[in-house]
Design a protein around this motif. Structure first.
Motif, PDB file in Angstrom:
ATOM      1  N   GLY A 114       0.822  -1.205   0.000  1.00  0.00           N
ATOM      2  CA  GLY A 114       0.000   0.000   0.000  1.00  0.00           C
ATOM      3  C   GLY A 114       0.854   1.252   0.000  1.00  0.00           C
ATOM      4  N   GLY A 115       2.002   1.179   0.686  1.00  0.00           N
ATOM      5  CA  GLY A 115       2.938   2.292   0.678  1.00  0.00           C
ATOM      6  C   GLY A 115       3.489   2.548  -0.714  1.00  0.00           C
ATOM      7  N   VAL A 116       3.753   1.486  -1.452  1.00  0.00           N
ATOM      8  CA  VAL A 116       4.231   1.641  -2.837  1.00  0.00           C
ATOM      9  C   VAL A 116       3.124   2.274  -3.689  1.00  0.00           C
ATOM     10  CG1 VAL A 116       4.990   0.393  -4.907  1.00  0.00           C
ATOM     11  CG2 VAL A 116       5.948  -0.192  -2.664  1.00  0.00           C
ATOM     12  N   ALA A 117       1.863   1.892  -3.442  1.00  0.00           N
ATOM     13  CA  ALA A 117       0.745   2.537  -4.158  1.00  0.00           C
ATOM     14  C   ALA A 117       0.679   4.017  -3.799  1.00  0.00           C
ATOM     15  CB  ALA A 117      -0.571   1.840  -3.826  1.00  0.00           C
ATOM     16  N   GLY A 118       0.861   4.337  -2.516  1.00  0.00           N
ATOM     17  CA  GLY A 118       0.897   5.737  -2.093  1.00  0.00           C
ATOM     18  C   GLY A 118       2.058   6.484  -2.728  1.00  0.00           C
ATOM     19  N   TYR A 119       3.196   5.821  -2.810  1.00  0.00           N
ATOM     20  CA  TYR A 119       4.377   6.395  -3.464  1.00  0.00           C
ATOM     21  C   TYR A 119       4.045   6.710  -4.929  1.00  0.00           C
ATOM     22  CZ  TYR A 119       9.287   6.785  -4.918  1.00  0.00           C
ATOM     23  OH  TYR A 119      10.487   7.231  -5.413  1.00  0.00           O
ATOM     24  N   ALA A 120       3.368   5.767  -5.596  1.00  0.00           N
ATOM     25  CA  ALA A 120       2.982   5.975  -6.999  1.00  0.00           C
ATOM     26  C   ALA A 120       2.006   7.140  -7.135  1.00  0.00           C
ATOM     27  CB  ALA A 120       2.366   4.701  -7.583  1.00  0.00           C
ATOM     28  N   ILE A 121       1.083   7.271  -6.182  1.00  0.00           N
ATOM     29  CA  ILE A 121       0.164   8.412  -6.199  1.00  0.00           C
ATOM     30  C   ILE A 121       0.972   9.707  -6.149  1.00  0.00           C
ATOM     31  CG2 ILE A 121      -1.569   9.685  -4.859  1.00  0.00           C
ATOM     32  CD1 ILE A 121      -2.725   6.915  -4.056  1.00  0.00           C
ATOM     33  N   GLY A 122       1.964   9.745  -5.253  1.00  0.00           N
ATOM     34  CA  GLY A 122       2.789  10.942  -5.134  1.00  0.00           C
ATOM     35  C   GLY A 122       3.665  11.186  -6.345  1.00  0.00           C
ATOM     36  N   ALA A 123       4.215  10.112  -6.905  1.00  0.00           N
ATOM     37  CA  ALA A 123       5.148  10.261  -8.029  1.00  0.00           C
ATOM     38  C   ALA A 123       4.435  10.512  -9.358  1.00  0.00           C
ATOM     39  CB  ALA A 123       6.018   9.006  -8.147  1.00  0.00           C
ATOM     40  N   ILE A 124       3.337   9.825  -9.587  1.00  0.00           N
ATOM     41  CA  ILE A 124       2.688   9.868 -10.890  1.00  0.00           C
ATOM     42  C   ILE A 124       1.430  10.735 -10.887  1.00  0.00           C
ATOM     43  CG2 ILE A 124       1.584   8.457 -12.670  1.00  0.00           C
ATOM     44  CD1 ILE A 124       3.357   6.114 -11.590  1.00  0.00           C
ATOM     45  N   LEU A 125       0.669  10.648  -9.816  1.00  0.00           N
ATOM     46  CA  LEU A 125      -0.638  11.287  -9.794  1.00  0.00           C
ATOM     47  C   LEU A 125      -0.740  12.452  -8.811  1.00  0.00           C
ATOM     48  CD1 LEU A 125      -2.768   8.015  -9.806  1.00  0.00           C
ATOM     49  CD2 LEU A 125      -2.191   9.454 -11.767  1.00  0.00           C
ATOM     50  N   PHE A 126       0.390  13.044  -8.433  1.00  0.00           N
ATOM     51  CA  PHE A 126       0.328  14.079  -7.411  1.00  0.00           C
ATOM     52  C   PHE A 126      -0.525  15.266  -7.843  1.00  0.00           C
ATOM     53  CE2 PHE A 126       1.613  17.756  -4.960  1.00  0.00           C
ATOM     54  CZ  PHE A 126       1.445  17.249  -3.683  1.00  0.00           C
ATOM     55  N   ASP A 127      -0.454  15.653  -9.089  1.00  0.00           N
ATOM     56  CA  ASP A 127      -1.199  16.826  -9.537  1.00  0.00           C
ATOM     57  C   ASP A 127      -2.715  16.632  -9.476  1.00  0.00           C
ATOM     58  OD1 ASP A 127       1.075  18.322  -9.980  1.00  0.00           O
ATOM     59  OD2 ASP A 127       1.259  17.669 -12.059  1.00  0.00           O
ATOM     60  N   SER A 128      -3.171  15.394  -9.431  1.00  0.00           N
ATOM     61  CA  SER A 128      -4.617  15.168  -9.364  1.00  0.00           C
ATOM     62  C   SER A 128      -4.988  14.496  -8.043  1.00  0.00           C
ATOM     63  CB  SER A 128      -5.070  14.328 -10.558  1.00  0.00           C
ATOM     64  OG  SER A 128      -4.359  13.108 -10.602  1.00  0.00           O
ATOM     65  N   ILE A 129      -4.857  13.193  -7.976  1.00  0.00           N
ATOM     66  CA  ILE A 129      -5.250  12.436  -6.782  1.00  0.00           C
ATOM     67  C   ILE A 129      -4.376  12.772  -5.581  1.00  0.00           C
ATOM     68  CG2 ILE A 129      -5.464  10.112  -5.815  1.00  0.00           C
ATOM     69  CD1 ILE A 129      -6.124   9.143  -8.641  1.00  0.00           C
ATOM     70  N   GLY A 130      -3.080  12.864  -5.773  1.00  0.00           N
ATOM     71  CA  GLY A 130      -2.165  13.120  -4.660  1.00  0.00           C
ATOM     72  C   GLY A 130      -2.464  14.423  -3.949  1.00  0.00           C
ATOM     73  N   GLN A 131      -2.637  15.493  -4.690  1.00  0.00           N
ATOM     74  CA  GLN A 131      -2.949  16.786  -4.069  1.00  0.00           C
ATOM     75  C   GLN A 131      -4.295  16.740  -3.370  1.00  0.00           C
ATOM     76  OE1 GLN A 131      -2.557  19.875  -7.029  1.00  0.00           O
ATOM     77  NE2 GLN A 131      -0.503  20.368  -6.303  1.00  0.00           N
ATOM     78  N   TRP A 132      -5.266  16.090  -3.987  1.00  0.00           N
ATOM     79  CA  TRP A 132      -6.583  15.981  -3.367  1.00  0.00           C
ATOM     80  C   TRP A 132      -6.484  15.277  -2.010  1.00  0.00           C
ATOM     81  CZ3 TRP A 132      -9.573  11.524  -2.373  1.00  0.00           C
ATOM     82  CH2 TRP A 132     -10.878  11.793  -1.937  1.00  0.00           C
ATOM     83  N   LEU A 133      -5.743  14.147  -1.956  1.00  0.00           N
ATOM     84  CA  LEU A 133      -5.585  13.431  -0.689  1.00  0.00           C
ATOM     85  C   LEU A 133      -4.822  14.260   0.331  1.00  0.00           C
ATOM     86  CD1 LEU A 133      -4.828   9.781  -1.881  1.00  0.00           C
ATOM     87  CD2 LEU A 133      -6.810  10.556  -0.578  1.00  0.00           C
ATOM     88  N   ILE A 134      -3.763  14.926  -0.088  1.00  0.00           N
ATOM     89  CA  ILE A 134      -2.976  15.756   0.826  1.00  0.00           C
ATOM     90  C   ILE A 134      -3.863  16.868   1.399  1.00  0.00           C
ATOM     91  CG2 ILE A 134      -1.081  17.434   0.930  1.00  0.00           C
ATOM     92  CD1 ILE A 134      -0.018  14.617   0.897  1.00  0.00           C
ATOM     93  N   HIS A 135      -4.680  17.505   0.549  1.00  0.00           N
ATOM     94  CA  HIS A 135      -5.586  18.564   1.023  1.00  0.00           C
ATOM     95  C   HIS A 135      -6.694  17.993   1.899  1.00  0.00           C
ATOM     96  CE1 HIS A 135      -3.860  22.033  -0.926  1.00  0.00           C
ATOM     97  NE2 HIS A 135      -3.687  21.305  -2.020  1.00  0.00           N
ATOM     98  N   LEU A 136      -7.172  16.805   1.567  1.00  0.00           N
ATOM     99  CA  LEU A 136      -8.209  16.164   2.357  1.00  0.00           C
ATOM    100  C   LEU A 136      -7.754  15.984   3.802  1.00  0.00           C
ATOM    101  CD1 LEU A 136     -10.988  14.629   2.375  1.00  0.00           C
ATOM    102  CD2 LEU A 136      -9.663  12.562   1.920  1.00  0.00           C
ATOM    103  N   TYR A 137      -6.503  15.621   3.982  1.00  0.00           N
ATOM    104  CA  TYR A 137      -5.966  15.419   5.326  1.00  0.00           C
ATOM    105  C   TYR A 137      -5.358  16.692   5.913  1.00  0.00           C
ATOM    106  CZ  TYR A 137      -6.906  10.510   4.785  1.00  0.00           C
ATOM    107  OH  TYR A 137      -7.544   9.307   4.616  1.00  0.00           O
ATOM    108  N   GLY A 138      -5.497  17.818   5.226  1.00  0.00           N
ATOM    109  CA  GLY A 138      -5.093  19.097   5.779  1.00  0.00           C
ATOM    110  C   GLY A 138      -3.620  19.441   5.694  1.00  0.00           C
ATOM    111  N   TYR A 139      -2.896  18.844   4.766  1.00  0.00           N
ATOM    112  CA  TYR A 139      -1.453  19.078   4.669  1.00  0.00           C
ATOM    113  C   TYR A 139      -1.050  19.866   3.425  1.00  0.00           C
ATOM    114  CZ  TYR A 139      -1.282  15.473   8.206  1.00  0.00           C
ATOM    115  OH  TYR A 139      -1.477  14.754   9.346  1.00  0.00           O
TER     116      TYR A 139
END
Length: 193
Positions: free
Chosen positions: A66-91
């Protein structure tokens, strides 16, 4: 309600699908889900202390995946899903600060945050976003997450019955303490970054 959930988790320890569910929760918690696998790991280990080691292995492997999936979200999808998740958790406003810290303290960040109640998904997504070395990320994740889950396994295997009696006697208090620790983890994470 708490008693029913607890009893379900204890009873699930004997079901063939329990490892799959616990593994899915562990995987999801490392990449996007807010509930830690401990909510299943502890009651299942209390029900079957001799299997606590297997449960810790499953949680470790699926958490790292799951951490590798999270890493992929950050590396590949940060501009869409990654930023949304980071903002969702207030960071959202602290990602750049966290990214800069990775250049110098990446290993320590992964190790320390993997052992604490601080949301690990933030570490996994930001590790990908920061471009942290994937092999080192996986190695440190195995150490940190394995350490966390095997500490639980050791305690449940060695003191399971003693712990079970106390948890069942004061279930509401222990659940409140667990929620408090989880919330404290979010607060600490907000303050640190």
């Amino acid at each position: 309600m708490l008693r029913r959930i607890y009893d379900w988790c204890v009873a699930a320890a004997d079901k063939p699908y329990s490892l799959w569910i616990m593994g899915a929760v562990s995987f999801a918690e490392s990449s996007f889900f807010p509930v830690p696998p401990d909510v299943m790991l502890v009651p299942m280990s209390l029900a079957r202390p001799q299997r606590a080691w297997l449960y810790a292995v499953v949680c470790t492997v699926t958490s790292v995946l799951g951490g590798v999936a999270g890493y992929a979200i950050g590396a590949i999808l940060f501009d869409s899903i990654g930023q949304w998740l980071i903002h969702l958790y207030g960071y959202g406003d602290r990602v750049e600060q966290f990214r800069t810290a990775y250049a110098e303290y990446g290993a320590w960040i992964i190790l320390l945050k993997g052992l604490t109640p601080i949301p690990y998904k933030i570490v996994t997504i930001t590790s990908g976003f920061a471009g942290y070395n994937l092999l080192l990320f996986v190695l440190f994740s195995i150490i940190a997450r394995g350490g966390r889950f095997f500490i639980v396994a050791i305690l449940m295997n060695r003191y399971g019955e003693w712990i079970r009696v106390r948890i069942e006697k004061h279930l509401g208090l222990w659940v409140a303490a667990g929620v408090g620790v989880l919330l404290l983890g979010f607060v600490i994470a907000l303050r640190m970054f």
